[in-house]
Design a protein around this motif. Structure first.
Motif, mmCIF file in Angstrom:
data_model
loop_
_atom_site.group_PDB
_atom_site.id
_atom_site.type_symbol
_atom_site.label_atom_id
_atom_site.label_comp_id
_atom_site.label_asym_id
_atom_site.label_seq_id
_atom_site.Cartn_x
_atom_site.Cartn_y
_atom_site.Cartn_z
ATOM 1 N N SER A 63 -35.102 -16.403 -8.538
ATOM 2 C CA SER A 63 -34.347 -17.174 -8.005
ATOM 3 C C SER A 63 -34.556 -18.491 -7.141
ATOM 4 O O SER A 63 -35.379 -17.785 -6.630
ATOM 5 C CB SER A 63 -32.923 -16.741 -8.098
ATOM 6 N N GLY A 64 -33.909 -19.390 -7.113
ATOM 7 C CA GLY A 64 -34.342 -20.661 -5.691
ATOM 8 C C GLY A 64 -34.920 -22.216 -6.088
ATOM 9 O O GLY A 64 -34.940 -22.646 -5.525
ATOM 10 N N SER A 65 -35.482 -21.780 -7.141
ATOM 11 C CA SER A 65 -36.603 -22.787 -7.657
ATOM 12 C C SER A 65 -36.039 -23.767 -8.848
ATOM 13 O O SER A 65 -36.031 -22.407 -9.377
ATOM 14 C CB SER A 65 -37.545 -23.101 -7.848
ATOM 15 N N PRO A 66 -35.658 -25.101 -8.654
ATOM 16 C CA PRO A 66 -35.386 -24.654 -10.257
ATOM 17 C C PRO A 66 -36.670 -24.219 -11.511
ATOM 18 O O PRO A 66 -35.910 -25.154 -12.879
ATOM 19 C CB PRO A 66 -35.018 -27.045 -9.792
ATOM 20 N N SER A 91 -41.730 -14.445 -3.072
ATOM 21 C CA SER A 91 -41.128 -14.534 -1.673
ATOM 22 C C SER A 91 -40.881 -15.403 -1.652
ATOM 23 O O SER A 91 -40.605 -16.284 -2.303
ATOM 24 C CB SER A 91 -43.368 -14.196 -0.905
ATOM 25 N N ASP A 92 -40.551 -15.441 -0.245
ATOM 26 C CA ASP A 92 -39.273 -16.745 0.295
ATOM 27 C C ASP A 92 -40.441 -18.810 -0.421
ATOM 28 O O ASP A 92 -39.529 -19.020 -0.698
ATOM 29 C CB ASP A 92 -38.810 -16.262 1.813
ATOM 30 N N GLU A 93 -41.550 -18.057 0.068
ATOM 31 C CA GLU A 93 -42.747 -19.263 -0.300
ATOM 32 C C GLU A 93 -43.295 -19.603 -2.009
ATOM 33 O O GLU A 93 -43.111 -20.890 -1.988
ATOM 34 C CB GLU A 93 -43.930 -19.433 0.495
ATOM 35 N N GLY A 94 -42.592 -18.757 -2.452
ATOM 36 C CA GLY A 94 -43.074 -18.990 -3.871
ATOM 37 C C GLY A 94 -43.553 -16.556 -4.687
ATOM 38 O O GLY A 94 -43.177 -16.013 -4.034
ATOM 39 N N ILE A 95 -44.215 -17.869 -5.501
ATOM 40 C CA ILE A 95 -45.015 -15.793 -5.344
ATOM 41 C C ILE A 95 -46.643 -15.728 -4.886
ATOM 42 O O ILE A 95 -47.379 -16.595 -5.055
ATOM 43 C CB ILE A 95 -45.316 -15.842 -6.816
ATOM 44 N N ARG A 96 -46.702 -14.439 -5.090
ATOM 45 C CA ARG A 96 -47.744 -14.110 -4.022
ATOM 46 C C ARG A 96 -48.592 -12.993 -4.912
ATOM 47 O O ARG A 96 -47.777 -12.222 -5.898
ATOM 48 C CB ARG A 96 -47.959 -13.795 -2.866
ATOM 49 N N LEU A 97 -49.903 -12.764 -5.223
ATOM 50 C CA LEU A 97 -50.681 -12.251 -6.043
ATOM 51 C C LEU A 97 -50.640 -10.963 -5.449
ATOM 52 O O LEU A 97 -51.398 -11.699 -4.251
ATOM 53 C CB LEU A 97 -52.249 -13.200 -6.406
ATOM 54 N N PRO A 109 -45.855 -22.025 -6.190
ATOM 55 C CA PRO A 109 -44.367 -22.657 -5.119
ATOM 56 C C PRO A 109 -43.435 -22.702 -5.596
ATOM 57 O O PRO A 109 -43.628 -22.538 -6.827
ATOM 58 C CB PRO A 109 -45.252 -24.151 -4.943
ATOM 59 N N SER A 110 -42.525 -22.430 -4.039
ATOM 60 C CA SER A 110 -41.270 -22.097 -4.960
ATOM 61 C C SER A 110 -40.522 -23.453 -5.114
ATOM 62 O O SER A 110 -39.013 -23.477 -5.758
ATOM 63 C CB SER A 110 -40.369 -21.497 -4.392
ATOM 64 N N GLY A 111 -41.172 -24.725 -5.137
ATOM 65 C CA GLY A 111 -40.203 -25.655 -4.725
ATOM 66 C C GLY A 111 -41.768 -27.005 -5.316
ATOM 67 O O GLY A 111 -42.393 -26.787 -5.984
ATOM 68 N N PHE A 155 -62.732 -18.030 -4.505
ATOM 69 C CA PHE A 155 -61.799 -18.399 -5.632
ATOM 70 C C PHE A 155 -60.769 -19.163 -4.680
ATOM 71 O O PHE A 155 -59.892 -18.427 -3.809
ATOM 72 C CB PHE A 155 -60.774 -18.050 -6.625
ATOM 73 N N ASN A 156 -61.117 -19.990 -4.712
ATOM 74 C CA ASN A 156 -60.377 -21.743 -3.647
ATOM 75 C C ASN A 156 -59.522 -21.933 -4.577
ATOM 76 O O ASN A 156 -59.705 -22.795 -5.757
ATOM 77 C CB ASN A 156 -60.727 -21.926 -2.431
ATOM 78 N N GLN A 157 -57.841 -22.027 -4.313
ATOM 79 C CA GLN A 157 -56.878 -22.548 -5.404
ATOM 80 C C GLN A 157 -55.692 -23.667 -4.600
ATOM 81 O O GLN A 157 -55.097 -22.921 -4.032
ATOM 82 C CB GLN A 157 -56.355 -22.409 -6.290
ATOM 83 N N GLU A 158 -55.561 -24.275 -5.272
ATOM 84 C CA GLU A 158 -53.681 -25.134 -4.430
ATOM 85 C C GLU A 158 -53.398 -25.904 -6.117
ATOM 86 O O GLU A 158 -53.909 -26.719 -6.825
ATOM 87 C CB GLU A 158 -54.350 -26.633 -3.963
ATOM 88 N N ALA A 159 -52.030 -25.104 -5.862
ATOM 89 C CA ALA A 159 -51.132 -25.419 -7.597
ATOM 90 C C ALA A 159 -49.892 -26.049 -6.722
ATOM 91 O O ALA A 159 -49.404 -25.948 -5.611
ATOM 92 C CB ALA A 159 -50.412 -24.501 -7.238
ATOM 93 N N SER A 160 -49.877 -27.017 -7.350
ATOM 94 C CA SER A 160 -48.400 -27.746 -7.084
ATOM 95 C C SER A 160 -47.978 -28.633 -7.966
ATOM 96 O O SER A 160 -48.613 -28.814 -9.381
ATOM 97 C CB SER A 160 -48.422 -28.459 -5.972
#
Length: 366
Positions: free
Chosen positions: A14-17, A85-91, A115-117, A137-142
């Motif tokens: 929960s927490g993110s639309p 997690s509070d910030e989003g999803i962790r692997l 990301p959570s938002g 592997f480096n990744q940025e997801a938004s």
């Protein structure tokens, strides 16, 4: 590698639309399996590669999401564990199967993959293989934008990824890609598109199974995935003969770039089907109609059967006359490319999927 194709079916968070755009929580608790078509196209236009991928999702007793990948034969190829997690999803765990080895990723604690938002999630993982082969592997997801598809609301998640490979001989290779994932309300990952320096990539969801139904398909006994009974098919008994024994018909993922297929690829299929197609009698026909069949070593097609699903990826039955219409069109073609394995023409299973919406053919897959 598999790490960058995560589906994020995470309704219980929960927490993110954005988390409203996933299947019902009970589906995740009971287990759900998605069937995807995955295609790769070289930018020089010389090669095209398509395959089927199954992804199974279920929760463990700690509330983590377990995601497992399977190849077209429904054999396991990777496993991931993801945690809220509070910030989003962790692997928190990820491994894949390579030949006879199980390769585990090294995963640091500060590793956010979803990301959570609308902030950016950053992650880095790596693995080392025997002989000094090391890959990072480096990744940025938004969040990128809102969208809609298949009569559902959704959003697009952009992934920027860089893969750096250190080879035993000291050579270092680096590849950069940008991917856009489409998530739909009540479904989860619906599709993605993206590219790197050499290739374009596409994925599309075509069917969803309960875990129970998937396991029944896995436990198929002596018959391989894709098996078509020689007497129980649209052609009828004895109307088609393979070149070799029944148990030597190759599966549709054999042959690599020399698979059994319609000669000329997707463009040739469109050019062949379109002038022969008349859907006036089925103005409301919608869904995925898959014709599975065998192409023998001589480039002859037969033993046609079907898999059928609606646009929500649930099993359905099309009108028999509509099925026969597409069957007869494909039977008209006499120019098929046989599967080639180690330089030898082989009998092989193959398939073509027609995606219909409101009486119109909108796509041919894979």
């Amino acid at each position: 590698m598999h790490f960058f194709l995560l589906s994020y079916l995470l309704l219980w968070i929960s927490g993110s639309p954005h988390y409203s755009y996933f299947p019902d929580g009970k589906l995740i608790s009971d287990g759900i399996v998605n069937k995807y078509y995955v295609s790769t196209f070289s930018k020089d236009g010389l090669t095209e590669y398509a395959t089927i991928e199954y992804r199974k999702y279920e929760k463990d007793d700690r509330g983590n999401l377990i995601e497992e990948r399977f190849n077209p034969a429904m054999e396991p190829v990777s496993r991931m564990v993801q945690k809220e997690s509070d910030e989003g999803i962790r692997l928190i765990e990820n491994y894949f199967l390579f030949r006879k080895d199980t390769i585990h990723y090294e995963i640091p604690d500060a590793n956010l993959i979803f990301p959570s938002g609308k902030q950016t999630a950053k992650s880095e993982v790596s693995f080392t293989y025997a002989g000094g082969y090391h890959r990072v592997f480096n990744q940025e997801a938004s969040w990128l934008r809102d969208t809609s598809a298949a009569n559902r609301n959704g959003f697009v998640l952009q992934r920027k990824r860089r893969i750096v490979t250190h080879k035993p001989d000291g050579v270092v290779d680096s590849t950069f890609a940008v991917m856009e994932d489409v998530f739909l309300e009540g479904i989860g990952l619906y599709s993605y598109e993206g590219s790197d320096e050499k290739n374009r990539y596409q994925l599309e969801l075509v069917e969803q199974f309960t875990l129970e139904d998937f396991e029944k398909m896995q436990n198929h006994g002596i018959k391989r995935i894709g098996y078509i009974h020689p007497e129980n098919n649209l052609d009828g008994k004895g109307s088609f003969l393979p070149c070799g024994p029944e148990d030597e018909i190759a599966d549709y993922y054999n042959g690599q770039l020399n698979r059994a297929e319609f000669k000329g690829g997707k463009i040739a299929i469109w050019n062949f089907v379109k002038p022969r197609m008349n859907l006036e009698n089925w103005p409301k026909a919608s869904g995925y109609l898959t014709l599975r069949f065998v192409i023998n070593c001589n480039g002859e097609a037969g033993r046609f059967t079907t898999d059928e699903a609606d646009l929500d990826f649930n099993p359905k039955q099309f009108d028999d006359d509509l099925v026969n219409h597409f069957y007869k069109i494909l039977k008209e073609n006499k120019d098929w490319s046989p599967c080639i394995i180690r330089g030898e023409n082989r009998d092989a299973y193959t398939y073509i999927t027609f995606k219909l919406k409101d009486g119109k053919l909108i796509e041919i897959l894979p």
